[in-house]
Write a protein that holds these residues in place. Structure first.
Motif, PDB file in Angstrom:
ATOM      1  N   LEU A 154       0.619   1.881  -3.941  1.00 36.92           N
ATOM      2  CA  LEU A 154      -0.549   1.330  -4.627  1.00 36.92           C
ATOM      3  C   LEU A 154      -1.041   2.291  -5.716  1.00 36.92           C
ATOM      4  O   LEU A 154      -1.439   1.859  -6.801  1.00 36.92           O
ATOM      5  CB  LEU A 154      -1.662   1.067  -3.616  1.00 36.92           C
ATOM      6  N   ILE A 214       0.838  -1.201   0.000  1.00 36.29           N
ATOM      7  CA  ILE A 214       0.000   0.000   0.000  1.00 36.29           C
ATOM      8  C   ILE A 214       0.870   1.247   0.000  1.00 36.29           C
ATOM      9  O   ILE A 214       0.595   2.203  -0.727  1.00 36.29           O
ATOM     10  CB  ILE A 214      -0.957  -0.015   1.211  1.00 36.29           C
ATOM     11  N   GLY A 239      -0.805   5.344   0.884  1.00 36.63           N
ATOM     12  CA  GLY A 239      -1.286   4.698  -0.346  1.00 36.63           C
ATOM     13  C   GLY A 239      -0.448   5.000  -1.569  1.00 36.63           C
ATOM     14  O   GLY A 239      -0.866   4.738  -2.700  1.00 36.63           O
TER      15      GLY A 239
END
Length: 305
Positions: free
Chosen positions: A257, A250, A254
């Protein structure tokens, strides 16, 4: 099964591309076909399934089977990958055994050579990465590999730089016999679009991560949904084996990702010819590479024959 189209005076056949991990098998197939049908990275064991690539040429049709790298398995997934590679040896018309010219032959090459001594299929030794070594060193290394088993042809190439690939293509069609076209003339692969999309996402994970993470990842396309404006929503789940790996995938806020999603979306849009909205999720499936039930659910064939 592929369809069969009869045409006169055309040559056709199936060619297995084998070798140790990370010797350039997928790059070679992509370059021969002229289009990306197998994902690439500098990580060993990138290819996990048998991938079909179709080369349509005025001389006929060559159907390549890009196989997982042959290695000593450390888990159930590794066993399936090696079995997949070995099963092709007696199913094809020609074998391309690809080796890395920058490395001396070792135990891995001896193991593969012993396998090849048991098959009757014609074999071409393709000595790859010619661009990464001097001419003198290359000639010495080619001589070492040439002694491993009896080859019909020895062809030094650089798949990356496309060096000598025209010669290899001509030799392949020279070995194939007259036969039908097994795929339509505009086909480049038999992979379903879902599998191609999943592999493109996995490729971007491979490029963005290191150490154990790349080998612990599987990608599944959960569902596809058309949008009112003509685009497509693609929901993909990235599976990994441990909670700590999930956090790495992730990334902070984030970030990793998001990077994977942006890069994968661009290639999937080019593949499908339409705009897409790519939703990525990361989930943990404990020790999935060791679990036959999970491997089957991910599409890996664990049959021995």
């Amino acid at each position: 099964m592929p369809s069969v189209t009869e045409k006169k005076n055309l040559r056709s056949g199936f060619i297995s591309i084998i070798g140790r991990p990370n010797v350039g098998k997928s790059t070679l197939m992509n370059q021969l076909i002229g289009q990306k049908v197998a994902i690439m990275s500098d990580k060993p064991q990138t290819t996990r399934n048998r991938i079909v690539g179709v080369l349509n040429d005025p001389l006929g049709q060559a159907v390549f089977l890009d196989t997982p790298g042959i290695h000593k398995p450390k888990h159930k997934l590794g066993e399936i990958m090696v079995t997949t590679a070995r099963k092709t040896l007696n199913e094809v018309d020609l074998i391309l055994y690809v080796v890395d010219v920058t490395e001396e032959p070792g135990g891995g090459e001896q193991f593969i050579s012993n396998l090849l001594k048991e098959v009757k299929t014609p074999i071409f030794l393709v000595v790859n990465k010619l661009d990464a070594i001097t001419r003198e060193e290359g000639l010495k290394r080619i001589a070492q590999y040439s002694q491993l088993v009896s080859w019909q042809e020895v062809i030094p190439v650089s798949a990356k730089e496309k060096t000598n690939l025209d010669t290899l293509r001509d030799l392949i069609f020279g070995r194939l016999e007259e036969g039908p076209l097994y795929y339509p003339a505009d086909a480049v692969t038999d992979q379903p679009e879902r599998q191609l999309m999943a592999e493109l996402v996995r490729e971007k994970v491979l490029l963005a991560t290191r150490e154990e993470i790349p080998h612990s990842v599987a990608v599944v396309i959960e569902y596809l949904q058309d949008t009112p404006r003509g685009g497509l929503v693609v929901h993909a789940t990235i599976y990994t084996e441990r909670d700590s790996q999930k956090g790495i995938l992730i990334g902070k806020g984030g970030s990793l990702l998001k990077q994977v999603g942006q890069q994968a979306r661009q290639e999937i849009e080019a593949l499908l010819g339409t705009s897409i909205y790519l939703e990525l999720w990361v989930k943990v499936k404990k020790d999935w590479r060791h679990r036959p039930d999970v491997l089957r659910s991910f599409g890996f064939d664990d049959r021995k024959d």
